[in-house]
Design an enzyme around this catalytic site. Structure first.
Site, PDB file in Angstrom:
ATOM      1  N   SER B  43       0.847  -1.186   0.000  1.00  0.00           N
ATOM      2  CA  SER B  43       0.000   0.000   0.000  1.00  0.00           C
ATOM      3  C   SER B  43       0.883   1.236   0.000  1.00  0.00           C
ATOM      4  CB  SER B  43      -0.901   0.009   1.231  1.00  0.00           C
ATOM      5  OG  SER B  43      -1.498   1.269   1.362  1.00  0.00           O
ATOM      6  N   LYS B  82      31.788   0.828  -0.762  1.00  0.00           N
ATOM      7  CA  LYS B  82      32.027   0.770   0.679  1.00  0.00           C
ATOM      8  C   LYS B  82      33.133  -0.234   0.989  1.00  0.00           C
ATOM      9  CE  LYS B  82      29.805  -0.590   5.009  1.00  0.00           C
ATOM     10  NZ  LYS B  82      28.661  -1.227   5.638  1.00  0.00           N
ATOM     11  N   PRO B 100      37.359  -3.262   8.279  1.00  0.00           N
ATOM     12  CA  PRO B 100      37.396  -3.412   6.823  1.00  0.00           C
ATOM     13  C   PRO B 100      36.771  -4.732   6.376  1.00  0.00           C
ATOM     14  CG  PRO B 100      39.464  -4.141   7.751  1.00  0.00           C
ATOM     15  CD  PRO B 100      38.582  -3.785   8.920  1.00  0.00           C
ATOM     16  N   VAL B 189      -4.104  -4.760   3.908  1.00  0.00           N
ATOM     17  CA  VAL B 189      -4.776  -5.980   4.349  1.00  0.00           C
ATOM     18  C   VAL B 189      -5.895  -5.612   5.319  1.00  0.00           C
ATOM     19  CG1 VAL B 189      -4.506  -8.171   5.577  1.00  0.00           C
ATOM     20  CG2 VAL B 189      -2.680  -7.350   4.077  1.00  0.00           C
ATOM     21  N   THR B 348      23.798  -4.982   8.940  1.00  0.00           N
ATOM     22  CA  THR B 348      23.343  -6.363   8.729  1.00  0.00           C
ATOM     23  C   THR B 348      21.877  -6.472   8.303  1.00  0.00           C
ATOM     24  OG1 THR B 348      22.993  -6.442  11.123  1.00  0.00           O
ATOM     25  CG2 THR B 348      24.983  -7.479  10.278  1.00  0.00           C
ATOM     26  N   ILE B 350      20.053  -5.455   5.606  1.00  0.00           N
ATOM     27  CA  ILE B 350      19.830  -5.970   4.249  1.00  0.00           C
ATOM     28  C   ILE B 350      20.476  -7.349   4.112  1.00  0.00           C
ATOM     29  CG2 ILE B 350      20.485  -5.587   1.826  1.00  0.00           C
ATOM     30  CD1 ILE B 350      19.830  -2.619   2.279  1.00  0.00           C
TER      31      ILE B 350
END
Lengths: 468, 513
Positions: B43, B82, B100, B189, B348, B350
């Site tokens: 929506s 990155k 790193p 919904v 973390t 994604i």
């Protein structure tokens, strides 16, 4: 092995004494006669290169173990050492076999095909070559291997004492002193127990033995003029099993049996036993107690049905080297060693136990005692997932690879009930063509390989010439 | 449980944020050619959280698996490269270090390089461990190039990820997914219809009268967990005791200064602040614990630390750190914030979406919904969440800050036994207790432990076998090689333009000077 490793890796500030209590402990035969591919790097770390191993011991190459007549269904397969199987479109190779209804994995395993044909050549580095997917370990006689490692030990770093241990003093820190048969008393900050299943030192410190499976074994060495195939053969029997391991100039036969079936086992062995040994198979509650760490059979006696005993021994030594204490306060090193030992032993056991997740041999005492009850839930998870849909479950840093497991599952007739939906994406004809082509390539490649004997016969003069 | 096992023909994904469209794109691509209809219900009235704008290197695998062209993706999502995360003020105020994507140095006689560094340090050597890391030095110089070339070269073996506008990424993947056949249905919904016997979700009735039916539902509805929680009452494991931050305020601002190839996380009195440089703006946020700071004060702190004018009003987020008791319950698989929440300190969010999708594909069900599939999925995702949690917790406990109630909370916290043991092993001799399956492997633990001043008392005695002068000479050569390689590396912004990843806005000029 431990002496060789410590002499190579520890700094001069650490004084090493090796108490050699006897010439050849009979129970060394329980280390078995095969190593996995990791032995190559392990040996190198002890400055035993492959040429040296082949020239100075009777070791031969090994593509794995050929199991025959295994269990109540008399299963047969080659447990070959193999690089990771191809992953096609993100889908593991064996899922395509499941989809196409192909029963066997073996025609697609170059190490298995070469082993069965008695052929050997070093896997080339070119990834496109079918043989590049093979891995190899070694077949060896632990006595010959031990002699070689004795030569590889940096003797300038080691005081060797030939004596028996007559008494052991313990205190709150662990082992305080060893009293030797030559009258000397040996003091040390740390003791490494390599006394075999009796664990002469560790057992004095309260590390109890778990596991009550009593097995015996006899071994005979037979001279051979022709080097046999690069594969150990293990044949299942009601009393246990029997193995034949080809070596340079000989072969060794090991017959392993449940203690109650010694008589039929000895009859089946036929030849006069050169070495006989018995032991309780299991592990100590802790491998490191106080200032005493146990290595190999002193920590755990593992059935040599798989290469586990040698793998765990190598791991014990590597673990010790990486955790040599910095001071007499070795609490952290002890905890970490015991944690890793626990994991390694249990993971190795999962692999062994998986051999018994099949129809047992009726009335066999060996089979009755082979699997713990209830079954280990971690093995259940592995078996359930594979049987359900071919998923391979792995735990952290297992000694056996996913390839070892998939080869074992297929070898023992386990097949996924359902396939991987993603394997349906590739048209069936394309999958079939790929599989046929792979099979044909392997057949062609293996047909062109020299025999293990011929390869070794050409390789050794070359290595000798190179080393000179 | 349904009686028959047939192939899934209809999948419904609920929610069109980053998790929803990543899931849609991946399923559409991986199931292409199969008779599977994928519908995504979202929506426009419901905003998306935009869980994170910084990623981990495995995101490249995700894009590559979907045959997404890197330059196009970067241009459309305003992405930057990155090389790691800079942590400021985490050990003590004034400290900084970069975590790193790659290891430090090279093993010396098969011993990890950092052990040799620990020994040299005790001998008076002053070089930072960072000086042996090409991605750190390149990041500090604002430079970037892809790893590659001679595999033995110092600049060959590192990872990189992206920083991007996650809303644009979702839109980018929406176009991809729709082009791949995913059907998007607009609507909220209103009712969830479940099978009265099995409790399986059968259909979603939307507020506009439409109905979405499927055999498999993927809940990407965010924190609310419309299906996994509101409908199936799965339950939630609250991890606030370990990670008490429960709110965040996010605001974008204009870029100032060079375009740096790293995310920054700066510790604050009651939490921490992120800075994520994109091409067209900088993403900022303040993650904090509401027990220790008011929302107004948190906002003031955030706005007071912006480098340029804010580009939007600050937006507040509320969350409870933890995980759903089951990620896969009946025929619903929760992915993204519906599955759980871990603060984005190590980028973390994604990544965990990606893990969820990968595992779902590996364990893709049929209509029989065998418990073995869900059990295995839950086992794997549970481990992934737990291990990330412990790594995040490390940042809070491995430091010397005492300038706020939040930090005092961590000083008195009973840690998970596994983390306690890890820190003990590290402090004794620099030993890292490692695992095989988990997002953060030993070099990451090393970066945080050393970066936050946890210097081990001892080091691996095997390094004593190596003559000191050899160790010093090899270390010096390595340092020089890292520096030389970094100096040869192009400027980050210049590289972005060179590879065609620069967007059409004028973002990078600030970065060139």
């Amino acid at each position: 092995m431990t002496a060789a490793a410590l002499s190579r890796h520890l700094p001069e500030t650490c004084k090493l004494t090796h108490v050699v209590t006897r010439e050849a402990p009979a129970q060394d035969i329980f280390y078995g006669s095969v190593t996995t591919p990791i032995a190559y790097n392990f040996n190198l770390s002890l400055e035993v290169s492959e040429p040296r191993l082949l020239l100075e011991s009777d070791a031969a190459f090994s593509f794995g173990t050929h199991y025959q007549g295994w269990g109540g269904d008399a299963q047969a397969w080659v447990q070959g050492f193999q690089q990771p199987l191809p992953v096609l479109g993100g889908v593991p190779f064996h899922q395509y076999l499941a989809r196409m209804g192909h029963e066997g994995l073996e025609p697609y395993l170059v190490s298995a095909a070469a082993a069965k044909r008695g052929a050997f050549a070093h896997p080339p580095e070119q990834a496109a070559h079918p043989l590049s997917r093979a891995e190899y370990g070694y077949q060896l006689d632990v006595r010959s291997y031990r002699d070689l490692l004795a030569c590889a030990t940096d003797t300038s770093r080691l005081v060797v004492i030939q004596a028996e241990i007559t008494d052991i003093d313990t205190d709150s820190e662990g082992v305080a002193a060893l009293h030797l048969s030559d009258g000397r008393t040996l003091l040390a900050d740390m003791f490494v127990d390599c006394t075999g299943p009796e664990a002469a030192l560790l057992s004095r410190l309260g590390a109890t033995l778990t596991g009550e499976r009593q097995l015996g074994a006899v071994m005979t060495r037979t001279p051979e003029s022709t080097l046999g195939p690069a594969v150990r053969t293990v044949t299942g029997q009601a009393f246990g099993w029997q193995s034949i391991t080809p070596l340079q100039g000989a072969s060794t036969k090991l017959t392993l049996f449940a203690e109650s079936d010694e008589a039929p086992a000895l009859r089946a062995h036929r030849d006069a036993p050169e070495v006989s040994a018995k032991a309780a198979f299991g592990r100590r509650s802790q491998a490191w107690v106080g200032n005493c760490v146990a290595i190999g059979q002193a920590a755990a006696t593992i059935e040599p049905l798989t290469p586990s005993p040698m793998v765990c021994l190598q791991r014990d030594i590597e673990r010790l080297i990486s955790l040599i204490p910095l001071s007499c306060d070795m609490a952290m090193e002890r905890r970490e060693f015991n944690r890793q030992f626990d994991n390694d032993y249990q993971h190795a056991e999962l692999f062994r136990q998986a051999f018994f997740a099949t129809t047992p041999v009726a009335g066999s005492a060996y089979w009755q005692a082979a699997s713990p009850q209830p079954a280990d839930p971690r093995l259940d998870r592995k078996l359930t997932q594979f049987l359900s849909r071919g998923v391979l479950v792995s735990y952290d840093l297992e000694p056996f690879t996913p390839e070892d497991w998939v080869v074992l599952h297929y070898g023992m007739g386990r097949r996924p009930l359902r396939g991987d939906r993603l394997a349906d994406q590739t048209p069936a004809a394309q999958v079939e063509a790929y599989l046929s082509d792979l099979k044909r390539q392997i057949e062609t490649t293996v047909a062109a390989l020299p025999s293990h004997h011929a390869y070794m016969a050409r390789l050794k003069p070359f290595l000798r010439q190179k080393s000179s | 449980m349904p009686q028959r096992s047939e192939a899934i023909k209809n999948i419904c994904i609920l929610g069109g944020g980053t998790a929803g469209w990543m899931t849609a794109a991946a399923l559409a691509h991986k199931l292409r050619g199969l008779p599977v209809r994928i519908e995504l219900v979202e929506s426009e009235e419901i905003g998306t959280v935009g869980v994170g704008e910084a990623t981990l290197p495995l995101i490249r695998k995700f894009n590559e698996a979907l045959n997404i062209d890197e330059a196009t993706f970067m241009k459309e999502t305003e992405a930057t490269f990155k090389l790691g995360i800079e942590f400021c003020d985490w050990g003590r105020p004034g400290d900084r270090y970069i975590h790193p994507f790659g290891d430090y140095g090279r093993p010396v006689d098969n011993i990890p390089f950092y052990q040799a560094w620990l020994r040299l340090r005790q001998l008076g050597e002053t070089a930072r461990l960072d000086d042996y890391s090409y991605p750190i030095i390149a990041a500090e110089m604002g430079r970037f190039q892809r790893p590659g070339g001679d595999p033995d070269a110092i600049q060959a073996g590192f990872g990189y990820a992206y920083q991007f506008d996650s809303s644009r990424y979702a839109q980018f993947l929406r176009r991809y997914a729709e082009a791949s056949g995913v059907i998007r249905t607009e609507g909220k919904v209103a009712t969830t219809v479940c099978d009265p016997e099995t409790g399986f979700v059968r259909s979603l009735v939307l507020d506009n009268g439409k109905t979405a039916m499927a055999e498999l539902f993927v809940d990407c509805s965010g924190f609310r967990g419309v299906l996994i929680e509101q409908t199936l009452k799965t339950g939630y494991d609250d991890w606030s005791n370990w990670l008490p931050c429960n709110r965040a305020i996010a605001v974008p601002c204009e870029s100032r200064g060079p375009l740096m190839p790293f995310t920054r996380a700066t510790a604050r009195e009651a939490g921490w602040q992120w800075r994520i440089p994109l091409q067209h703006r900088v993403g900022n946020g303040h993650v904090y614990c509401s027990s220790f700071i008011s929302d107004d004060e948190a906002t003031t702190q955030l706005l007071g630390h912006l480098e340029g004018p804010a580009l939007a009003s600050p937006r507040q987020l509320f969350f409870t750190t933890g995980r759903r008791r089951k990620f896969w319950n009946r025929n619903v698989v929760a992915i993204g914030l519906a599955a759980g929440f871990l603060e984005p300190l190590e980028s973390t969010s994604i990544h965990l979406i990606q893990e969820g999708i990968t595992e779902l594909l590996q364990l893709f069900p049929d209509t029989g919904f065998h418990s073995a599939d869900a059990d295995e999925y839950n086992e794997r995702m549970g481990l992934a969440f737990e291990r990330v949690r412990d790594f995040l917790l490390l940042h809070y406990v491995a430091n010397q800050r005492d300038d706020g109630e939040l930090w005092l909370h961590f000083q008195n916290l009973a840690l998970p036994a596994s983390l306690e043991e890890k820190i003990s092993a590290w402090m004794t001799r620099g030993h890292i207790i490692k695992y095989e399956f988990g997002t953060f492997l030993p070099p990451s633990w090393l970066a945080v432990l050393l970066g936050q001043n946890l210097i081990p008392r001892g080091y691996d005695p095997r390094t004593l076998k190596i003559p000191e002068d050899r160790l010093r000479a090899e270390s010096r050569r390595l340092r020089e090689a890292v520096l030389a390689a970094a100096q040869r590396t192009p400027d980050h912004a210049a590289f972005l333009r060179q590879v065609g990843g620069a967007s059409h806005q004028a973002p990078l000029t600030a970065g060139v000077g």
